[in-house]
Write an enzyme that holds these catalytic residues in place. Structure first.
Site, PDB file in Angstrom:
ATOM      1  N   HIS A 209       0.766  -1.375   0.066  1.00 45.11           N
ATOM      2  CA  HIS A 209      -0.023   0.072  -0.067  1.00 45.11           C
ATOM      3  C   HIS A 209       0.836   1.127  -0.168  1.00 45.11           C
ATOM      4  O   HIS A 209       0.560   2.380   0.036  1.00 45.11           O
ATOM      5  CB  HIS A 209      -0.904   0.103   1.174  1.00 45.11           C
ATOM      6  CG  HIS A 209      -2.049   0.796   1.285  1.00 45.11           C
ATOM      7  ND1 HIS A 209      -2.212   1.913   2.130  1.00 45.11           N
ATOM      8  CD2 HIS A 209      -3.070   1.116   0.374  1.00 45.11           C
ATOM      9  CE1 HIS A 209      -3.351   2.426   2.019  1.00 45.11           C
ATOM     10  NE2 HIS A 209      -3.856   1.928   0.739  1.00 45.11           N
ATOM     11  N   LYS A 211       3.222   4.427  -1.216  1.00 42.08           N
ATOM     12  CA  LYS A 211       3.417   5.487  -2.215  1.00 42.08           C
ATOM     13  C   LYS A 211       4.680   6.043  -2.052  1.00 42.08           C
ATOM     14  O   LYS A 211       4.823   7.080  -0.931  1.00 42.08           O
ATOM     15  CB  LYS A 211       2.232   6.678  -2.271  1.00 42.08           C
ATOM     16  CG  LYS A 211       0.818   5.862  -2.325  1.00 42.08           C
ATOM     17  CD  LYS A 211      -0.043   5.497  -1.091  1.00 42.08           C
ATOM     18  CE  LYS A 211      -1.380   4.875  -1.420  1.00 42.08           C
ATOM     19  NZ  LYS A 211      -1.857   4.351  -0.331  1.00 42.08           N
ATOM     20  N   ASP A 216      17.083  10.588  -7.301  1.00 38.26           N
ATOM     21  CA  ASP A 216      18.573  10.624  -7.144  1.00 38.26           C
ATOM     22  C   ASP A 216      19.044  10.596  -5.594  1.00 38.26           C
ATOM     23  O   ASP A 216      20.028  11.147  -5.184  1.00 38.26           O
ATOM     24  CB  ASP A 216      19.110  12.205  -7.578  1.00 38.26           C
ATOM     25  CG  ASP A 216      18.923  12.145  -9.197  1.00 38.26           C
ATOM     26  OD1 ASP A 216      18.860  11.104  -9.628  1.00 38.26           O
ATOM     27  OD2 ASP A 216      19.189  13.308  -9.477  1.00 38.26           O
ATOM     28  N   HIS A 385      -9.243  11.356   1.657  1.00 43.16           N
ATOM     29  CA  HIS A 385      -8.344  10.353   1.706  1.00 43.16           C
ATOM     30  C   HIS A 385      -7.107  10.493   2.536  1.00 43.16           C
ATOM     31  O   HIS A 385      -5.960   9.560   2.527  1.00 43.16           O
ATOM     32  CB  HIS A 385      -8.185   9.728   0.176  1.00 43.16           C
ATOM     33  CG  HIS A 385      -7.535   8.639  -0.027  1.00 43.16           C
ATOM     34  ND1 HIS A 385      -6.112   8.396  -0.168  1.00 43.16           N
ATOM     35  CD2 HIS A 385      -8.141   7.321   0.071  1.00 43.16           C
ATOM     36  CE1 HIS A 385      -6.028   6.995  -0.332  1.00 43.16           C
ATOM     37  NE2 HIS A 385      -7.107   6.486  -0.266  1.00 43.16           N
ATOM     38  N   LYS A 387      -4.114  10.225   5.576  1.00 43.70           N
ATOM     39  CA  LYS A 387      -3.826   9.521   6.931  1.00 43.70           C
ATOM     40  C   LYS A 387      -2.839  10.368   7.475  1.00 43.70           C
ATOM     41  O   LYS A 387      -1.816  10.327   7.403  1.00 43.70           O
ATOM     42  CB  LYS A 387      -3.310   8.153   6.333  1.00 43.70           C
ATOM     43  CG  LYS A 387      -3.994   7.297   5.381  1.00 43.70           C
ATOM     44  CD  LYS A 387      -3.809   7.528   3.779  1.00 43.70           C
ATOM     45  CE  LYS A 387      -4.543   6.652   2.933  1.00 43.70           C
ATOM     46  NZ  LYS A 387      -5.861   6.366   3.149  1.00 43.70           N
ATOM     47  N   ASP A 392      -0.274  17.434  20.092  1.00 49.30           N
ATOM     48  CA  ASP A 392       0.322  18.335  20.956  1.00 49.30           C
ATOM     49  C   ASP A 392       1.245  19.647  20.304  1.00 49.30           C
ATOM     50  O   ASP A 392       2.399  20.104  20.901  1.00 49.30           O
ATOM     51  CB  ASP A 392       1.108  17.648  22.044  1.00 49.30           C
ATOM     52  CG  ASP A 392       0.194  17.041  22.899  1.00 49.30           C
ATOM     53  OD1 ASP A 392      -0.921  17.131  22.952  1.00 49.30           O
ATOM     54  OD2 ASP A 392       0.798  16.467  23.664  1.00 49.30           O
TER      55      ASP A 392
END
Length: 468
Positions: A209, A211, A216, A385, A387, A392
């Site tokens: 999952h 991404k 470089d 979408h 996450k 704090d």
């Protein structure tokens, strides 16, 4: 006679599974649930267990020796980094579970939504001199895919090595024609755990999952955004897709690249020559951060433990943006304990998800949240979408992992944990602005009096929470 033999064989298989469950240290409640399924659902119970029930932290998808070989590129140590006492506990936990230390020569740019994210990605890809490593769960044909192919063609012509890794299930719609065009222009392509009948039961439930883009070994990208035109055009039913991504320039990119190299090796069985790679550091000390990988082959659920630790150590607030909050017992307990202790715990999510069954399952936990003082905000404009977890004004988590069993136990995921007050403040301001546009659920009694049919559907959906 035949029936007796079949029943005997099935009982033996069931007993073998019971022994396996006991040896692998599975919770008693989970063991009993699988026993019930195996002995009450002929054939189907065993198939469900083989597909969904095996403990991958005991029986690895990939050999740990191979994992170690693939991760040789990761540094064994790092310079001592000055970090606050507040953050020291979580940073030590992450290092001990993932071997990724805190790095502080990093420059970070927060990217919101598809247009800004892909403009930054394309601009950075154009600057590549040595290599481009690109890895996505969802890689779809369309405008974005064509733009990437156009850039890859130019870069390969400039002797830049381009490697593309995609998940076999998440990118199932990626056409053979497009893949052939990638290979024709000398892009190296690999598929992670392709759908194959012989390995169907052992691999279908365990997806990559992540991404990741690395250019470089200097600049990297990670977050929630996939290569899909819905980030440009929106969705006919859900509207505009909102998401959060992170551009990283600095020494943390070496660890992001190490994840790609590991996954590339596992998918293609090809080693990447890293002898020419150097660790890039920004001239001045910048943002402190850690890359946190997690997957079913690791000994510990590193991202779950990081989420758990952040919430348990919170003093003032925990703000969460996540489309799929289907918490296991530990995550639910940590959220409720924080809220009951006086910490301001808020969940921001879309008013609906892209899957109706998941939507009902997500809503099945709302009553538990409200009873313990957790505030729930439903965003009406498009689909969130992201996450993200904020705590704090000191810690921000941006990555790929949802707050559900699939992300925390079964998928290969990657989060960036950032210890940067300025970035935390920027993300906090955005969060509160989004909350002001959302519908707030805070009346426990009113929500409890919702129609009984809703409660029934939610309860049925909740039974499937371990596999969603």
């Amino acid at each position: 006679m035949v029936v007796t033999i079949l029943i005997t064989v099935y009982m033996v298989i069931g007993l073998v599974i019971v022994v396996s469950l006991l040896l692998n240290g599975v919770r008693p409640s989970k063991t009993l649930a699988w026993l019930l399924a195996i002995f009450t659902i002929p054939v189907g119970g065993v198939l469900l267990y083989l597909l969904l029930g095996r403990n991958r932290r005991k029986s690895k998808l990939f050999s740990q020796n191979n994992h170690a070989e693939a991760r040789k590129h990761l540094q064994e140590g790092t310079d001592k980094v000055n970090i606050s006492e507040y953050n020291r506990k979580i940073s030590k936990l992450i290092y001990r579970t993932s071997k990724c230390p805190v790095t502080d020569h990093n420059e970070l740019t927060l990217l919101k939504d598809g247009k800004n994210t892909f403009e930054s990605i394309f601009e950075t890809l154009e600057s590549a001199k040595e290599h481009i490593h690109l890895q996505y769960y969802i890689y779809e044909d369309g405008i974005l895919a064509e733009k990437l192919l156009e850039i890859f063609e130019r870069k390969v012509a400039e002797n830049v090595t381009v490697r593309v890794l995609y998940d076999g299930i998440g990118s199932y719609s990626l056409s053979k024609q497009y893949l052939n065009r990638l290979r024709k222009c000398k892009v190296e392509v690999a598929q992670f755990l392709p759908f194959r009948f012989g390995k169907f039961l052992s691999s279908l439930n365990y997806r990559n999952h992540r991404k990741i883009i690395v250019i470089d070994n200097k600049v990297g990208f990670t977050g929630g955004i996939n290569i899909s035109d819905k980030y440009l055009k929106g969705d006919p039913q859900l509207g505009k897709w909102h998401d959060t991504h992170l551009r990283i320039e600095g020494e943390a990119v070496d660890y992001l690249n190490g994840l790609f190299i590991s996954d590339w090796y596992l998918a293609s069985n090809k080693k990447v020559d890293t002898s020419s790679y150097t660790i890039h550091k920004t001239k001045k000390k910048g943002s402190s951060m850690q890359i946190v990988p997690s997957g079913p082959d690791d000994d510990f659920a590193a991202i779950e433990q990081a989420y758990f630790s952040i919430m348990n150590n919170a003093e003032n607030y925990v703000y969460i943006i996540n489309p799929y909050v289907i918490p296991n017992h530990a995550i639910l307990q940590s959220m409720q304990t924080a809220a009951l202790s006086g910490v301001d715990v808020r969940l921001l999510m879309s008013s609906t998800t892209d899957m109706k069954l998941v939507d009902w399952c997500v809503r099945s936990y709302f009553e538990s949240y409200l009873k313990s003082g957790i505030k729930v905000y439903l965003h009406p404009d498009g689909f969130l979408h992201s996450k993200v977890m904020l705590c704090d004004d000191k810690i921000a988590s941006i990555g790929t992992a949802n707050l559900d069993n699939r992300s925390l136990q079964q998928n290969y995921e990657a989060n960036a944990i950032v210890y940067d007050a300025a970035l935390c403040q920027q993300m906090k301001d955005d969060f509160l602005k989004d909350c002001s546009k959302s519908i707030m659920l805070d009346d426990y009694q009113a929500f409890r009096n919702r129609p009984w049919i809703n409660k029934l559907i939610e309860g049925m959906a909740k039974l499937l929470s371990p596999i969603l």
